[in-house]
Design a protein around this motif. Structure first.
Motif, PDB file in Angstrom:
ATOM      1  N   PRO A  40       0.640  -1.436   0.388  1.00  0.00           N
ATOM      2  CA  PRO A  40      -0.289  -0.501   0.038  1.00  0.00           C
ATOM      3  C   PRO A  40       0.765   1.405   0.407  1.00  0.00           C
ATOM      4  CG  PRO A  40       0.208  -0.777   2.213  1.00  0.00           C
ATOM      5  CD  PRO A  40       1.029  -1.931   1.261  1.00  0.00           C
ATOM      6  N   ARG A  41       2.105   1.006   0.490  1.00  0.00           N
ATOM      7  CA  ARG A  41       2.611   2.455  -0.001  1.00  0.00           C
ATOM      8  C   ARG A  41       3.260   2.648  -1.715  1.00  0.00           C
ATOM      9  NH1 ARG A  41       7.642   1.203   4.093  1.00  0.00           N
ATOM     10  NH2 ARG A  41       8.027   3.541   4.072  1.00  0.00           N
ATOM     11  N   ASN A  42       3.620   1.602  -1.746  1.00  0.00           N
ATOM     12  CA  ASN A  42       3.725   1.509  -3.657  1.00  0.00           C
ATOM     13  C   ASN A  42       3.256   2.933  -4.047  1.00  0.00           C
ATOM     14  OD1 ASN A  42       4.205   1.283  -6.953  1.00  0.00           O
ATOM     15  ND2 ASN A  42       5.376   0.195  -5.592  1.00  0.00           N
ATOM     16  N   ALA A  43       3.156   3.587  -4.708  1.00  0.00           N
ATOM     17  CA  ALA A  43       2.303   4.531  -5.239  1.00  0.00           C
ATOM     18  C   ALA A  43       1.681   4.045  -6.648  1.00  0.00           C
ATOM     19  CB  ALA A  43       3.443   5.903  -5.467  1.00  0.00           C
ATOM     20  N   PHE A  44       2.287   3.444  -6.561  1.00  0.00           N
ATOM     21  CA  PHE A  44       1.404   2.268  -8.633  1.00  0.00           C
ATOM     22  C   PHE A  44       0.082   3.124  -8.973  1.00  0.00           C
ATOM     23  CE2 PHE A  44      -0.061  -0.231 -11.648  1.00  0.00           C
ATOM     24  CZ  PHE A  44       1.385   0.228 -12.872  1.00  0.00           C
ATOM     25  N   TRP A  45      -0.641   2.540  -7.639  1.00  0.00           N
ATOM     26  CA  TRP A  45      -2.058   2.352  -7.880  1.00  0.00           C
ATOM     27  C   TRP A  45      -2.595   4.379  -8.064  1.00  0.00           C
ATOM     28  CZ3 TRP A  45      -3.761  -0.450 -10.778  1.00  0.00           C
ATOM     29  CH2 TRP A  45      -3.220  -2.312 -11.452  1.00  0.00           C
ATOM     30  N   ARG A  46      -2.252   4.729  -6.860  1.00  0.00           N
ATOM     31  CA  ARG A  46      -2.160   6.373  -6.175  1.00  0.00           C
ATOM     32  C   ARG A  46      -2.303   7.057  -7.624  1.00  0.00           C
ATOM     33  NH1 ARG A  46       0.395   9.847  -2.125  1.00  0.00           N
ATOM     34  NH2 ARG A  46      -0.597  12.055  -2.864  1.00  0.00           N
ATOM     35  N   ILE A  47      -0.558   6.907  -8.285  1.00  0.00           N
ATOM     36  CA  ILE A  47      -0.981   7.783  -9.151  1.00  0.00           C
ATOM     37  C   ILE A  47      -1.113   7.300 -10.496  1.00  0.00           C
ATOM     38  CG2 ILE A  47       1.354   8.256 -11.109  1.00  0.00           C
ATOM     39  CD1 ILE A  47       3.859   7.765  -9.349  1.00  0.00           C
ATOM     40  N   THR A  48      -1.633   5.693 -11.369  1.00  0.00           N
ATOM     41  CA  THR A  48      -2.363   5.623 -12.311  1.00  0.00           C
ATOM     42  C   THR A  48      -3.578   5.612 -12.509  1.00  0.00           C
ATOM     43  OG1 THR A  48      -2.266   3.991 -12.149  1.00  0.00           O
ATOM     44  CG2 THR A  48      -0.589   3.795 -12.913  1.00  0.00           C
ATOM     45  N   GLY A  49      -4.327   5.387 -11.076  1.00  0.00           N
ATOM     46  CA  GLY A  49      -5.717   6.348 -10.459  1.00  0.00           C
ATOM     47  C   GLY A  49      -5.417   8.191 -11.100  1.00  0.00           C
ATOM     48  N   GLU A  50      -4.904   8.229 -10.611  1.00  0.00           N
ATOM     49  CA  GLU A  50      -4.815   9.881 -10.748  1.00  0.00           C
ATOM     50  C   GLU A  50      -5.019   9.655 -12.412  1.00  0.00           C
ATOM     51  OE1 GLU A  50      -3.439  13.686  -8.545  1.00  0.00           O
ATOM     52  OE2 GLU A  50      -3.387  12.116  -7.876  1.00  0.00           O
ATOM     53  N   ILE A  51      -4.041   9.765 -13.132  1.00  0.00           N
ATOM     54  CA  ILE A  51      -4.308  10.210 -14.435  1.00  0.00           C
ATOM     55  C   ILE A  51      -4.906   9.494 -14.877  1.00  0.00           C
ATOM     56  CG2 ILE A  51      -2.219   9.400 -16.467  1.00  0.00           C
ATOM     57  CD1 ILE A  51       0.060   9.226 -14.113  1.00  0.00           C
ATOM     58  N   LEU A  52      -5.405   8.461 -15.111  1.00  0.00           N
ATOM     59  CA  LEU A  52      -6.506   7.442 -16.319  1.00  0.00           C
ATOM     60  C   LEU A  52      -8.098   7.963 -15.188  1.00  0.00           C
ATOM     61  CD1 LEU A  52      -4.641   4.054 -15.850  1.00  0.00           C
ATOM     62  CD2 LEU A  52      -4.585   6.268 -17.830  1.00  0.00           C
TER      63      LEU A  52
END
Length: 164
Positions: A40-52
């Motif tokens: 949950p500390r990895n920003a991948f889903w936060r970043i891709t979610g914000e972009i997509l």
């Protein structure tokens, strides 16, 4: 004591994929959950979610559907390796076995971009993989919590990389 042999995850990919996002090897948490970027500390889903435009805490299958629905695929450079913990620096170099990229590119000829999620993925892809599609390659900052770049800077780099 022998370091455990770890095996990666199958790719997240659908017909019509145009961009492949490559990590190096899933973290221990991701392997345990059998989900990409499971820490949950990895920003991948936060970043891709914000972009997509999806919620980073949506159920995993909905996040996957959002990525593939926008033409993105996710995989890792390594099919297997030996590593203690989750850090890329802990991977034993002689144990690295790459995934079969030639088969992936043959089955998905529309992939024309490869985005590396961090330096280790880029370095190991170029060192271990002989498949050479006519894709554009770009390294983006790692979304790992071990990469200490400020979140807004990571987001800006990823936003630019995902839209080109």
């Amino acid at each position: 004591m022998t370091t455990p042999l770890l095996h990666g995850l199958p790719p997240i990919i659908a017909e019509g994929a145009h961009t492949l996002i490559l990590g190096n090897m899933p973290s221990a948490m991701s392997l345990a959950a059998q989900q990409y970027y499971g820490n949950p500390r990895n920003a991948f889903w936060r970043i891709t979610g914000e972009i997509l435009g999806f919620a980073p805490d949506d159920p995993y299958h909905l996040r996957v559907a959002a990525l593939t629905g926008h033409g993105f695929a996710v995989w890792d450079v390594l099919r297997s390796c030996r590593r203690l913990g989750s850090l890329d620096a802990a991977v034993e170099p002689d144990s690295m076995v790459p995934n079969d990229f030639q088969q992936l590119f043959d089955e998905h000829p529309g992939i024309d971009r490869v985005l590396f999620n961090g330096a280790a993925a880029e370095r190991n892809y170029h060192r271990l993989v002989s498949a050479a599609p006519t894709a554009r390659f770009r390294r983006l900052p790692s979304t790992s919590p071990a990469q200490t770049m400020r979140y807004p800077d990571k987001l800006t780099a990823w936003r630019e990389g995902m839209r080109q």
